[in-house]
Scaffold this motif. Structure first.
Motif, PDB file in Angstrom:
ATOM      1  N   ALA A 551       0.950   6.385   1.719  1.00 51.79           N
ATOM      2  CA  ALA A 551       2.057   5.382   0.906  1.00 51.79           C
ATOM      3  C   ALA A 551       2.656   6.609  -0.196  1.00 51.79           C
ATOM      4  N   GLU A 552       2.517   7.319  -0.422  1.00 52.65           N
ATOM      5  CA  GLU A 552       3.633   8.429  -0.710  1.00 52.65           C
ATOM      6  C   GLU A 552       4.688   8.598  -0.275  1.00 52.65           C
ATOM      7  N   ASP A 553       3.898   9.720   0.772  1.00 55.69           N
ATOM      8  CA  ASP A 553       5.003  10.427   1.581  1.00 55.69           C
ATOM      9  C   ASP A 553       6.052   8.868   2.762  1.00 55.69           C
ATOM     10  N   LEU A 554       6.016   7.943   2.739  1.00 57.53           N
ATOM     11  CA  LEU A 554       6.481   6.624   2.983  1.00 57.53           C
ATOM     12  C   LEU A 554       7.325   6.305   1.547  1.00 57.53           C
ATOM     13  N   ARG A 555       6.856   5.883   0.512  1.00 56.80           N
ATOM     14  CA  ARG A 555       8.107   6.068  -0.264  1.00 56.80           C
ATOM     15  C   ARG A 555       8.951   7.510  -0.663  1.00 56.80           C
ATOM     16  N   ARG A 556       8.005   8.054  -0.965  1.00 54.18           N
ATOM     17  CA  ARG A 556       9.280   9.683  -0.479  1.00 54.18           C
ATOM     18  C   ARG A 556      10.271   9.413   0.473  1.00 54.18           C
ATOM     19  N   GLU A 557       9.994   9.460   1.913  1.00 47.23           N
ATOM     20  CA  GLU A 557      10.632   8.973   2.975  1.00 47.23           C
ATOM     21  C   GLU A 557      11.821   8.026   3.155  1.00 47.23           C
ATOM     22  N   GLY A 558      11.344   6.933   2.106  1.00 49.01           N
ATOM     23  CA  GLY A 558      13.008   5.848   1.626  1.00 49.01           C
ATOM     24  C   GLY A 558      12.686   4.397   2.164  1.00 49.01           C
ATOM     25  N   VAL A 559      10.880   4.449   2.968  1.00 48.38           N
ATOM     26  CA  VAL A 559      11.007   3.543   3.534  1.00 48.38           C
ATOM     27  C   VAL A 559       9.861   2.548   3.246  1.00 48.38           C
ATOM     28  N   LEU A 560       9.226   2.705   2.440  1.00 49.27           N
ATOM     29  CA  LEU A 560       7.750   1.874   1.998  1.00 49.27           C
ATOM     30  C   LEU A 560       8.481   0.309   1.101  1.00 49.27           C
ATOM     31  N   ASN A 561       8.253  -1.026   2.070  1.00 47.24           N
ATOM     32  CA  ASN A 561       9.569  -1.859   0.364  1.00 47.24           C
ATOM     33  C   ASN A 561       8.078  -1.880  -0.730  1.00 47.24           C
ATOM     34  N   PRO A 562       9.089  -2.041  -1.804  1.00 48.31           N
ATOM     35  CA  PRO A 562       7.772  -2.309  -2.764  1.00 48.31           C
ATOM     36  C   PRO A 562       6.943  -3.304  -2.620  1.00 48.31           C
ATOM     37  N   SER A 563       7.035  -4.310  -1.974  1.00 51.22           N
ATOM     38  CA  SER A 563       5.374  -5.227  -1.939  1.00 51.22           C
ATOM     39  C   SER A 563       4.164  -4.635  -1.159  1.00 51.22           C
ATOM     40  N   SER A 564       4.418  -3.747  -0.497  1.00 50.69           N
ATOM     41  CA  SER A 564       3.154  -2.699  -0.021  1.00 50.69           C
ATOM     42  C   SER A 564       2.548  -2.957  -0.973  1.00 50.69           C
ATOM     43  N   VAL A 565       0.496  -2.703  -0.304  1.00 60.71           N
ATOM     44  CA  VAL A 565      -0.401  -2.621  -1.058  1.00 60.71           C
ATOM     45  C   VAL A 565      -1.522  -1.282  -0.742  1.00 60.71           C
ATOM     46  N   VAL A 566      -1.702  -0.655  -1.633  1.00 60.95           N
ATOM     47  CA  VAL A 566      -2.753   0.192  -1.877  1.00 60.95           C
ATOM     48  C   VAL A 566      -3.977  -0.487  -2.278  1.00 60.95           C
ATOM     49  N   LEU A 567      -5.064  -0.435  -1.452  1.00 60.01           N
ATOM     50  CA  LEU A 567      -6.681  -0.538  -1.436  1.00 60.01           C
ATOM     51  C   LEU A 567      -7.173   0.639  -1.843  1.00 60.01           C
ATOM     52  N   THR A 568      -7.944   0.923  -2.869  1.00 65.14           N
ATOM     53  CA  THR A 568      -8.851   2.071  -2.191  1.00 65.14           C
ATOM     54  C   THR A 568     -10.716   2.083  -2.703  1.00 65.14           C
ATOM     55  N   ASP A 569     -11.364   2.219  -2.646  1.00 67.10           N
ATOM     56  CA  ASP A 569     -12.906   1.951  -3.150  1.00 67.10           C
ATOM     57  C   ASP A 569     -13.751   0.439  -3.653  1.00 67.10           C
ATOM     58  N   ALA A 570     -13.171   0.070  -4.979  1.00 70.98           N
ATOM     59  CA  ALA A 570     -13.112  -0.707  -5.755  1.00 70.98           C
ATOM     60  C   ALA A 570     -12.765  -2.255  -5.505  1.00 70.98           C
ATOM     61  N   ASP A 571     -11.327  -1.909  -5.229  1.00 70.24           N
ATOM     62  CA  ASP A 571     -10.504  -2.969  -4.475  1.00 70.24           C
ATOM     63  C   ASP A 571     -10.088  -2.584  -3.301  1.00 70.24           C
ATOM     64  N   ALA A 572     -10.589  -2.203  -2.839  1.00 71.49           N
ATOM     65  CA  ALA A 572     -10.519  -2.374  -0.897  1.00 71.49           C
ATOM     66  C   ALA A 572     -11.698  -3.308  -0.553  1.00 71.49           C
ATOM     67  N   THR A 573     -11.558  -4.371  -0.834  1.00 70.84           N
ATOM     68  CA  THR A 573     -12.790  -5.887  -0.724  1.00 70.84           C
ATOM     69  C   THR A 573     -12.356  -5.860   0.441  1.00 70.84           C
ATOM     70  N   VAL A 574     -13.260  -7.128   1.002  1.00 72.51           N
ATOM     71  CA  VAL A 574     -12.959  -8.279   1.781  1.00 72.51           C
ATOM     72  C   VAL A 574     -12.372  -9.735   1.599  1.00 72.51           C
ATOM     73  N   ALA A 575     -11.805  -9.598   0.337  1.00 75.40           N
ATOM     74  CA  ALA A 575     -10.769 -10.743  -0.331  1.00 75.40           C
ATOM     75  C   ALA A 575      -9.752  -9.543  -0.633  1.00 75.40           C
ATOM     76  N   GLY A 576      -9.962  -8.291  -1.165  1.00 77.57           N
ATOM     77  CA  GLY A 576      -8.619  -8.019  -1.158  1.00 77.57           C
ATOM     78  C   GLY A 576      -7.919  -7.454  -0.021  1.00 77.57           C
ATOM     79  N   VAL A 577      -8.093  -7.114   0.951  1.00 82.74           N
ATOM     80  CA  VAL A 577      -7.787  -6.982   2.448  1.00 82.74           C
ATOM     81  C   VAL A 577      -6.613  -8.509   2.951  1.00 82.74           C
ATOM     82  N   ARG A 578      -7.608  -9.381   2.779  1.00 80.46           N
ATOM     83  CA  ARG A 578      -7.566 -10.861   2.790  1.00 80.46           C
ATOM     84  C   ARG A 578      -6.041 -11.269   1.834  1.00 80.46           C
ATOM     85  N   GLY A 579      -6.301 -10.904   1.579  1.00 83.31           N
ATOM     86  CA  GLY A 579      -4.937 -11.421  -0.096  1.00 83.31           C
ATOM     87  C   GLY A 579      -3.748 -10.407   0.138  1.00 83.31           C
TER      88      GLY A 579
END
Length: 764
Positions: A551-579
């Motif tokens: 995410a950091e690299d794509l953002r620095r490159e200027g190509v990552l849309n702000p609506s993009s989502v990063v899910l790590t560890d406790a946030d990376a649930t099945v519901a989190g991915v579907r949402g």
């Protein structure tokens, strides 16, 4: 004693599967035991004195360690030296993007260390000065220099070998003698009382040779052998000490370039030990492989030797190209003729090697295809052409313009009155000027013959095309690496073909599909990485970082849309991915790219055998609280309406997702392993997986092979395959029931074509 491999604080490689559940140790190569080492600055060109003693910071394996930091820039070459009379030195360097190198012994039998590296990125680098064995204490000296630094001992150059050709390079990073010329110093141990002849040859500068030893002091500028040569030759008698220094330098201050140093007993020959290639002739191209088992130069580079029979005055062009190693060419021939070329770091194709030479005498010449550094392997292509072929240059008419920017459109005729290539084809040539960074397209069409198009230009740029998209017509589409004049050669595929043709050349936006691709934040991404599984599965090293860094690299490159989502560890649930799919995918439109990235555990579940699951197993990605199957993932991807969608899974058994998810046009699948094999943690790169590591570097520029800032599907997948071949081919893995194999990248492009653009970088 030379030690080729050394592990400091062993770390498990870690199988990334739920079934095996193997945790990866976090110690790694750079792990420290308490107390932590202070980080002291060191400057380029600087030297520090250090002392290992009780109370110092230690690696987990018990060696004392001091850490020094400096700021480096991408492409910069630096040399680190560590010497001591008290300890067996060991030096390591760590830096951005998981960069890691180490060195134990500078030379066979040497306890000092020397490491020359080219830095991959801008940023801070950490030098770890340590020892080979735990508990060693004493004083040491550490220095940091810019450039290649000394190659052997404290001298530059190397240890000269009797009876062979020693290849070298004068460069601005070399030390200079008192009068200002750059110089390398070679050491040679010979038989006392024996007479030796040393020759210094170069086509790129005026050589100057010096020999120094006990009672020996010889200098020579020009080889006075009656041939008008600028090359240098000295004959000397080996002193009683049996060792001399040979200084290779230039006649004028500031001269640089490749050279060969030939050393032999008086009356001996300089023939190479063997010729393991074949006879080649102008107009011929051959492919070969440098590999273990080939003959080697004395300095350790693998080589293949080809024979060329030439006539005095022949103008020959030799080109050695490889995507897998840094090529090096040199040629030997009658009358002590010897020239070499590395062409390192010159232009877009700077690692390739090219020689244009005029043969001084009739006879047999030996062309040596080798590498710049010892031990490099891979396939190559050697082209031999007559540089006089098609030498008539036809001026482009003023009204048509003579630059790519103005555009060129002309009609011509291949006829029997044209110059002929040595292989029999007629040829016309045109000169067109261009500027560095221009993307240009050349189209050659004819109804009368099968066209062939060549482009040659500054910095040894070379491109050719036989058949374009329309069969017998030809097209070249590329980015120019330098300002200057480019020679376009119009010829035919077969000898003797004649007839009218049309040639157009101008600036290009690439293919029609490429021209319509917009820049800016067009990547709508869901990036998932799990290191802490909270007890649901075993924890993994670096996998959460994979998602955050992408995410950091794509953002620095200027190509990552702000609506993009990063899910790590406790946030990376099945519901989190579907949402996240419901939120992010809904915003991605027909001009956008959608990316789903996952780094973590993968698993398999038993299902009924079907056309989609031939092995009766469905593959899953393992989230913090459950799993998503390949079938469910396909349903999520079916909701997308984007220009291109990319699924990247760095997990065990991930190749099984290819069949279900990549089932409709516009989807690319990149998977870290085949569907029945596990994937390994990329500890050497401090990354959760090899695919994760190389995906980041590829999308941020390393896959931009032609320099046009459009990373195409072909460029990205080629880059990833090459990196896996270089770094992962020997990584062992296994099936669910323990059968062993090796990890391989799985690429499924579906209906996506090689010139379809994945992202446009470097632009807003």
């Amino acid at each position: 004693m030379f030690r080729s491999i050394r592990l400091i604080g062993e770390a498990n490689m870690g199988l990334r599967s739920l079934a095996f559940g193997m945790a990866v140790a976090l110690a790694g190569l750079t792990a420290l035991a308490s107390p932590a080492a202070a980080q002291d600055p060191i400057r380029l060109g600087g030297e520090v004195q250090g002392w290992f003693q009780d109370g110092d910071a230690q690696l987990t394996s018990g060696e004392y360690v001091d850490v020094y930091v400096f700021e480096g820039r991408a492409g910069q070459q630096v040399t680190i030296q560590m010497s001591s009379e008290d300890v067996d030195s060991y030096v390591m360097i760590r830096g951005p993007s998981g960069f890691s190198e180490f060195n134990d012994d500078r030379d066979d039998g040497d306890v000092d260390s020397q490491l020359t590296v080219r830095l991959p990125a801008n940023g801070q680098y950490r030098i770890q000065a340590t020892t080979f064995a735990p508990g060693e204490s004493g004083r040491y000296t550490l220095s940091l220099q810019e450039g290649a630094g000394p190659r052997i001992s404290a001298q530059g150059g190397g240890r000269a070998q009797d009876g062979t050709v020693n290849a070298g390079q004068l460069s601005t990073s070399d030390d200079a003698i008192s009068s200002g010329e750059y110089a390398d110093s070679w050491s040679f141990i010979g038989t006392p009382g024996q007479t030796y002849v040393v020759r210094l040859n170069s086509a790129e500068f005026d050589p100057y040779l010096m020999v120094r030893g006990d009672g020996v002091e010889e200098d020579n500028d020009d080889d006075q052998t009656g041939r008008g040569s600028r090359n240098s030759r000295i004959e000397f008698v080996m002193p009683d000490a049996g060792e001399v220094s040979i200084i290779t330098t230039s006649y004028e201050v500031g001269e640089t370039g490749a050279y060969t140093l030939v050393l032999e007993e008086a009356g001996g020959t300089t023939a190479l030990a063997s010729t393991n290639g074949s006879t080649v002739r102008p107009g011929q191209a051959v492919t070969g492989t440098l590999e273990v088992g080939n003959d080697t130069l004395r300095s350790g580079e693998y080589m293949t030797v080809y024979t060329l029979n030439g006539q005095a005055g022949d103008h020959i062009e030799l080109t050695l190209r490889s995507d897998q190693f840094d090529p090096y060419l040199f040629v030997q021939g009658p009358g002590d003729f010897a020239v070499a070329n590395d062409d390192d770091d010159t232009g877009e194709d700077g690692v390739n090697s090219r020689l244009v030479l005029t043969l001084p005498a009739s006879g047999e010449y030996q062309i040596v295809a080798t590498s710049y550094a010892p031990g490099e392997t891979g396939t190559y292509r050697l082209s031999v052409t007559n540089s006089d072929a098609g030498s008539v240059e036809t001026a482009v008419s003023p009204r048509a313009g003579n630059s790519f920017a103005d555009g060129v459109s002309l009609s011509g005729m291949l006829s029997a009155s044209d110059e002929q290539l040595t292989t029999g084809e007629y040829a016309d040539r045109y000169v067109i000027s261009g500027q560095r960074g221009d993307r240009v397209a050349l189209d050659l069409q004819s109804d009368a013959f099968d066209t062939y198009l060549f482009l040659r230009g500054p910095d040894d740029v070379s491109a050719d095309n036989d058949d374009g998209p329309n069969g017998t017509n030809s097209r070249i589409d590329m980015t120019l690496p330098a300002d200057g004049d480019y020679t376009v050669s119009v010829t035919s595929y077969g000898p003797g073909e004649v007839g009218p043709y049309s040639l157009t050349a101008g600036l290009s936006m690439g293919t029609p599909r490429q021209a319509g691709v917009q820049g800016g934040p067009r990547v709508f991404a869901i990036m998932v990485g799990i290191s802490d599984y909270g007890g649901y599965s075993s924890d993994l090293a670096y996998t959460a970082d994979d998602a955050l860094k992408l995410a950091e690299d794509l953002r620095r490159e200027g190509v990552l849309n702000p609506s993009s989502v990063v899910l790590t560890d406790a946030d990376a649930t099945v519901a989190g991915v579907r949402g996240a799919f419901a939120e992010v995918a809904a915003q991605a439109g027909p001009d956008d790219i959608f990316l789903f990235f996952f780094s973590g555990h993968g698993s398999q579940q038993s299902v009924a055998v079907s056309g989609n699951e031939l092995d009766g197993l469905t593959e899953t990605i393992v989230l913090r609280d459950g799993q998503i199957t390949d079938t469910e993932m396909a349903e999520l991807f079916a909701s997308l309406d984007t220009r291109l969608s990319l699924i990247v899974l760095d997990s065990c058994f991930s190749g099984g997702f290819a069949r279900n998810v990549v089932s409709r046009p516009g989807v690319i699948g990149l998977f870290s392993s085949e569907e029945d094999l596990t994937s390994q943690v990329a500890v050497k790169f401090q990354a959760g997986g090899y695919l994760s590591h190389f995906l980041r570097s590829g999308l941020t520029g390393d896959a931009n092979y032609d320099g046009d800032d459009l990373i195409t599907a072909g460029e990205l997948t080629t880059y990833l395959r090459r990196q896996f071949a270089a770094e992962v081919m020997d990584v062992q893995t296994q099936t669910m029931d323990g059968q062993r194999s090796y990890q391989h990248l799985v690429v499924e492009r579906g209906g996506v074509q090689v010139d379809d653009v994945v992202i446009r970088i470097g632009r807003g």
